[in-house]
Design an enzyme around this catalytic site. Structure first.
Site, PDB file in Angstrom:
ATOM      1  N   GLY A 101      -2.553 -23.271 -63.679  1.00  0.00           N
ATOM      2  CA  GLY A 101      -2.367 -21.927 -64.503  1.00  0.00           C
ATOM      3  C   GLY A 101      -3.695 -21.318 -64.678  1.00  0.00           C
TER       4      GLY A 101
ATOM      5  N   SER B  12      -1.681 -27.619 -67.450  1.00  0.00           N
ATOM      6  CA  SER B  12      -1.960 -28.493 -68.578  1.00  0.00           C
ATOM      7  C   SER B  12      -2.900 -27.663 -69.529  1.00  0.00           C
ATOM      8  CB  SER B  12      -2.822 -29.767 -68.001  1.00  0.00           C
ATOM      9  OG  SER B  12      -3.349 -30.427 -68.852  1.00  0.00           O
TER      10      SER B  12
ATOM     11  N   ILE C 213      -6.058 -29.525 -70.370  1.00  0.00           N
ATOM     12  CA  ILE C 213      -7.077 -29.358 -69.409  1.00  0.00           C
ATOM     13  C   ILE C 213      -7.834 -28.080 -69.344  1.00  0.00           C
ATOM     14  CG2 ILE C 213      -7.867 -29.586 -67.006  1.00  0.00           C
ATOM     15  CD1 ILE C 213      -5.830 -31.630 -66.631  1.00  0.00           C
TER      16      ILE C 213
ATOM     17  N   LYS D 176     -17.144  -1.958 -60.526  1.00  0.00           N
ATOM     18  CA  LYS D 176     -18.281  -2.614 -59.954  1.00  0.00           C
ATOM     19  C   LYS D 176     -18.609  -1.922 -58.555  1.00  0.00           C
ATOM     20  CE  LYS D 176     -19.392  -7.079 -57.733  1.00  0.00           C
ATOM     21  NZ  LYS D 176     -19.052  -8.436 -57.580  1.00  0.00           N
TER      22      LYS D 176
ATOM     23  N   VAL E 154       0.514 -33.446 -65.232  1.00  0.00           N
ATOM     24  CA  VAL E 154       0.906 -33.933 -63.960  1.00  0.00           C
ATOM     25  C   VAL E 154       0.159 -35.350 -64.038  1.00  0.00           C
ATOM     26  CG1 VAL E 154       1.184 -34.289 -61.411  1.00  0.00           C
ATOM     27  CG2 VAL E 154       1.467 -32.021 -62.445  1.00  0.00           C
TER      28      VAL E 154
END
Ligand SMILES: Cc1cc2nc3c(=O)[nH]c(=O)nc-3n(C[C@H](O)[C@H](O)[C@H](O)COP(=O)(O)OP(=O)(O)OC[C@H]3O[C@@H](n4cnc5c(N)ncnc54)[C@H](O)[C@@H]3O)c2cc1C
Length: 524
Positions: free
Chosen positions: A14, A45, A48, A84, A191
């Protein structure tokens, strides 16, 4: 796999890549989603987390939001985003007159001025003394220098091309919301195991919440970890460390002081062992130093960055990252495609990663659509051979792009004349450059029609000719002439004062970047 049962697409990861994939797939397959012919699930997760860097884009990102039908005044304020005009390269060479140059995003309006740049560069390459520094010839360079937004007032008849700067974490969250509104399901879990069938295809994921998830297509957006493509399917990773030495980064954010303006460019400044970025958002500046761990420690890099920012004694925390530079041998293998850092990464000098993510998803969707969905009456009969051809074509296209971008990035290091550290001396002398890059530079130095040379079938130029002109002329790479050339009126055909006036007049139609952003946010 056939197209009769509900087609389960599972995206793992994600970060920006995962949510960009989810959004583009949900948009492309909105009818199939609505009719329950496909389902899209994204697993990420929270433990993470995301990499949280990647805050500059190319103009391609505009087309991403356009495709999703999301207006700038919706997403930009939500992500503290700014405009930009391009990238200012600072201190990459010490050639007199060429210590900085601007790599512009080019627009239709440059048709009035860029031909003079190309023309002058050619004469300069033949040894004539004409001005061919790129900055003078591009409106974007002037807009950046004057800290202006790249959107002209109502009297200005041209659209100007631009990219964005944004907060990567906020962008991820914003895209997550949109995707879920479009019907993408979200699971927050890790996972921990992957089941393959006897053909080597992924059948099931095992999550740390005891869930098991079966799917037809698995998209690996797990960042550098690449738990599906590289770990489970064992697709090899090809490192670019022979060409590109940087493998670490340190980042820290700084606040604006009252009265500060907001830049409308990224600044990339060469450092002792790499380069540092300065990326302006609406609420802060993102700073980072990308360097090679072979030449300096994380502590040295952090100190050098702090010294550059005048923050040696500051307690602003720094974040240290490791980068894996290279690409996978196959981006799409069996029933798994890797998108984002899991498929590879070329260091962020030209901020190309999300551009690449977008092109990878679009290319994949087209190929997958042709096999399984789009009015394909023979989808059930499509042979494994045809599927393999689509896969091969997709993989070949991405490889060519990866190598094309790599060559352009390598050119920044190889053709710098900095020699202050072993890092730069090794870069200057690096023999590991591709034949393609050698050909490009030879064509440049021969003083012939460079645009034409870049169109030759044996030259791969992912970047447009004007970008190659910008870097080589911006670096002041011209053949040494030890004889004085006779005056040549052809060489001074363009009236540069006229070009200066044209650009100054054009720039007067653009407003201050900070003011523009504030007005935009208030007009919501
Ligand atoms: C120093 C640096 C500067 C950069 N600058 C730019 C830039 O200016 N412009 C640009 O376009 N790009 C830039 N990039 C690249 C950009 O950051 C990435 O392309 C972008 O953030 C996408 O990352 P990602 O989604 O692939 O990976 P990540 O953000 O790392 O996301 C990985 C996701 O996978 C999940 N995950 C991992 N393992 C598991 C598991 N076992 N189970 C479940 N979920 C899992 C994580 O939780 C996370 O959600 C930069 C990169 C670096 C390193």
């Amino acid at each position: 796999m056939n197209n009769k049962h509900c087609h389960n697409i599972i995206i793992v990861g994600g970060g920006t890549a995962g949510w960009m994939t989810a959004n583009l797939m949900a948009k492309q397959w909105q009818h199939q989603l609505a009719n329950h012919e496909i389902s899209i699930t994204l697993i990420e997760s929270p433990e993470i987390g995301v990499i949280g860097v990647g805050e500059g884009s190319t103009p391609q990102l505009k087309t991403f939001f356009d495709q999703l039908g999301i207006a700038e005044n919706e997403w930009m304020p939500a992500c503290n985003a700014t405009y930009k005009n391009g990238i200012l390269f600072n201190d990459w060479t010490h050639r007199p007159g060429f210590t900085r140059y601007f790599h512009p995003f080019t627009s239709i309006i440059d048709a009035h001025t860029a031909p003079a740049f190309i023309y002058n560069s050619q004469f300069k390459r033949q040894g004539y003394n004409v001005d061919s520094h790129p900055d003078r010839f591009f409106l974007a360079a002037t807009l950046a220098k004057q800290q202006k937004a790249p959107i002209g007032n109502d009297n200005f008849p041209f659209d100007v091309s631009y990219g964005y700067h944004f907060d990567a974490v906020l962008l991820g969250k914003y895209l997550a919301n949109i995707a879920q509104q479009q019907g993408v399901q979200h699971i927050a879990a890790k996972v921990i195991d992957v089941t393959l069938d006897n053909q080597g295809e992924i059948t099931e994921l095992h999550l740390d919440n005891q869930q098991q998830l079966a799917g037809d297509l698995f998209v690996d957006c797990t960042g550098f970890a690449s738990i599906l493509l590289q770990k489970a399917l064992k697709v090899p990773f090809i490192s670019f460390k022979e060409n590109l030495f940087n493998d670490r980064a340190v980042t820290l954010a700084t606040e604006y002081q009252p009265g500060d303006k907001i830049n409308s460019q990224t600044i990339a400044t060469a450092m002792k062992y790499g380069w540092a970025w300065d990326i302006p958002l609406t609420n802060r500046t993102g700073n980072g130093y990308v360097y090679s761990s072979e030449y300096c420690t994380p502590e040295q890099a952090e100190q050098e960055l702090r010294a550059k920012l005048g923050l040696v004694d500051s307690t602003i925390p720094a974040n240290h990252l490791t980068m894996k530079v290279g690409k996978v041998e196959q981006h799409w293998h069996k029933n798994c495609v890797a998108i984002g850092l899991s498929q590879g990464f070329i260091e962020p000098l030209e901020a190309t990663a999300l551009h690449f993510v977008q092109e990878s998803i679009e290319g994949f969707i087209n190929a997958y659509d042709a096999i399984y969905f789009t009015n394909n009456p023979i989808a059930d009969n499509i042979t494994d051979n045809i599927k393999a051809q689509h896969r091969q074509q997709f993989n070949n296209d991405l490889d060519a792009r990866f190598e094309g971008i790599r060559d352009y990035i390598v050119a920044h290091y190889r053709f710098s004349d900095r020699s202050d550290t072993d890092y730069w001396r090794r870069n200057n002398a690096n023999p590991n450059i591709s034949n393609n890059l050698k050909k490009i530079v030879q064509c440049w130095l021969q003083g012939k029609d460079f645009n034409k040379a870049l169109m030759q079938p044996d030259v791969v130029s992912f970047y447009p000719p004007v970008s190659w002109h910008a870097i080589l002329a911006g670096y002041g790479i011209f053949p040494d002439k030890n004889h004085t050339l006779a005056e040549n009126p052809q060489a001074t055909k363009y009236d540069l004062a006229h070009i200066d006036q044209f650009i100054a007049r054009s720039a007067s139609n653009f407003s201050d970047h900070k003011l523009f952003l504030e007005q935009r946010a208030n007009s919501k």
